[in-house]
Design a protein around this motif. Sequence first.
Motif, mmCIF file in Angstrom:
data_model
loop_
_atom_site.group_PDB
_atom_site.id
_atom_site.type_symbol
_atom_site.label_atom_id
_atom_site.label_comp_id
_atom_site.label_asym_id
_atom_site.label_seq_id
_atom_site.Cartn_x
_atom_site.Cartn_y
_atom_site.Cartn_z
ATOM 1 N N PRO A 94 0.843 -1.203 0.000
ATOM 2 C CA PRO A 94 0.000 0.000 0.000
ATOM 3 C C PRO A 94 0.881 1.257 0.000
ATOM 4 C CG PRO A 94 -0.699 -1.561 1.701
ATOM 5 C CD PRO A 94 0.594 -2.070 1.157
ATOM 6 N N GLN A 95 0.507 2.243 -0.739
ATOM 7 C CA GLN A 95 1.228 3.518 -0.893
ATOM 8 C C GLN A 95 2.486 3.409 -1.760
ATOM 9 O OE1 GLN A 95 -0.670 5.717 0.513
ATOM 10 N NE2 GLN A 95 -1.699 4.368 1.981
ATOM 11 N N LYS A 96 3.008 2.194 -1.946
ATOM 12 C CA LYS A 96 4.294 2.098 -2.643
ATOM 13 C C LYS A 96 4.167 1.493 -4.033
ATOM 14 C CE LYS A 96 7.399 2.070 1.257
ATOM 15 N NZ LYS A 96 8.091 1.258 2.251
ATOM 16 N N GLY A 97 3.090 0.765 -4.245
ATOM 17 C CA GLY A 97 2.908 0.189 -5.572
ATOM 18 C C GLY A 97 2.981 -1.331 -5.575
ATOM 19 N N THR A 98 2.910 -1.877 -6.798
ATOM 20 C CA THR A 98 2.866 -3.323 -6.979
ATOM 21 C C THR A 98 4.193 -3.783 -7.574
ATOM 22 O OG1 THR A 98 0.505 -3.165 -7.327
ATOM 23 C CG2 THR A 98 1.561 -5.152 -8.134
ATOM 24 N N PHE A 99 4.675 -4.920 -7.091
ATOM 25 C CA PHE A 99 5.967 -5.435 -7.520
ATOM 26 C C PHE A 99 5.855 -6.910 -7.859
ATOM 27 C CE2 PHE A 99 6.628 -1.767 -4.972
ATOM 28 C CZ PHE A 99 7.787 -1.157 -5.411
ATOM 29 N N VAL A 100 6.721 -7.368 -8.773
ATOM 30 C CA VAL A 100 6.837 -8.805 -8.986
ATOM 31 C C VAL A 100 7.338 -9.408 -7.675
ATOM 32 C CG1 VAL A 100 7.992 -10.608 -10.330
ATOM 33 C CG2 VAL A 100 7.358 -8.451 -11.424
ATOM 34 N N PHE A 101 6.858 -10.592 -7.317
ATOM 35 C CA PHE A 101 7.290 -11.244 -6.079
ATOM 36 C C PHE A 101 8.805 -11.421 -6.095
ATOM 37 C CE2 PHE A 101 8.864 -15.602 -6.671
ATOM 38 C CZ PHE A 101 8.726 -15.728 -8.035
ATOM 39 N N THR A 102 9.362 -11.543 -4.927
ATOM 40 C CA THR A 102 10.702 -12.085 -4.794
ATOM 41 C C THR A 102 10.712 -12.805 -3.462
ATOM 42 O OG1 THR A 102 13.057 -11.672 -4.873
ATOM 43 C CG2 THR A 102 11.710 -9.928 -3.896
#
Lengths: 230, 230
Positions: free
Chosen positions: B75-83
């Motif tokens: 939340p607030q930071k965005g969506t990322f590919v998992f790691t």
Amino acid sequence: MATRALNDTIKQISRPKSLTAIAVEYIREAIAKGDLGLGHPISESALASSLGISKTPVREALAQLKIEGLVIIFPQKGTFVFTMSEQEVVEICEFRYTLESAALKMAIQGSQQAFLNELKEIEIKMSAARREKRGDRYLDLDADFHALFFKYCGNQFMVEAYRMIVARVAAVRTHLAALPRHTEKSYNEHKKMTKSIEENRLDEALKILDEHISRTKESAARHIPRYSLL
Amino acid sequence: MATRALNDTIKQISRPKSLTAIAVEYIREAIAKGDLGLGHPISESALASSLGISKTPVREALAQLKIEGLVIIFPQKGTFVFTMSEQEVVEICEFRYTLESAALKMAIQGSQQAFLNELKEIEIKMSAARREKRGDRYLDLDADFHALFFKYCGNQFMVEAYRMIVARVAAVRTHLAALPRHTEKSYNEHKKMTKSIEENRLDEALKILDEHISRTKESAARHIPRYSLL
């Protein structure tokens, strides 16, 4: 103490459980305890009126329980508690053994003493529950015993995979507990498993676990009710 | 032929895939192939414009991929590919070995000849893909090889549990394929596994599978990128 009080306050002002979440827990428990028997029809209105809520959260709860495999929704025919074909019983038992045997190995490699202490604690409670003829309590402890393998296995993926089946396994266990001598045999196997683990005989523990689950598999394949009315 | 034609007609008039489903497949594939690298930020607008659709189905697709563990939404930071943390790499590899070794045993007990034929067929294609230096194709075949254990294990619960992790395993595999000699070692292990299965030496096949996954575990623990920018 100050921190404790603060935590309590935060808990009090946190959002209450949704009606759907309450209905999910209620229905899941009723299925695990056998109050809603395997293969039985489920009435949305009866559940709504038992819980004193409207049908919408009940319907949402059933949709969620469908994902968990606990209820089956037949379009035009209604919603039923899950049941299993003989083949599915075999498959869930094989899967259960795959996960439980691996989790037991991992748990023994981890914090062995804490794991063993908790196993023994549960075994003592199981023995008391048997003496006091508290069948429901005994079945909860049976589930707790197996869940300990996952608590101590140290692997989140194993925990999630077990969660996929654990409620169905509990419901089948409740159903089989009505069979003559089933619980006695099961209890003795639990005692033997704890002893093997305590004495570091992992192969023996795995062999008993295999027999324990296989016996369930054979009983379940013979005694699980089907959707005979459909 | 009449039935075939009818089936084709039914297929033609069946509902087309939803935009969300299309977006899910596109993003899942991009992650598995490494076009969206592990830990990388994901832009909803960039995806929407690549796919020529609005942001709503992209957002719905990302929510679904979150459930599969392929993307992480901060939340607030965005969506990322998992790691994965080093601990998570260890856990997913242990879980993978638990499932794959059990599935391999089940597959061998089942329709052994058909299973073996398909394994050998894939191995031949892997060899061709290596000769032709088609890395992407090789990685797809690698995934197919392991998926065969589940195709032939005859247990739906095992299949579902594997589905929980298979896309993440593929993405990690793509990432590691860039390491020097990783694919060569991996290919030789596949060949040895097929040979052991063909010659009925299950223990040997399981030992190679264990080494195969353990090697991945060690490489992945060292080489997987973290969310260094957060």
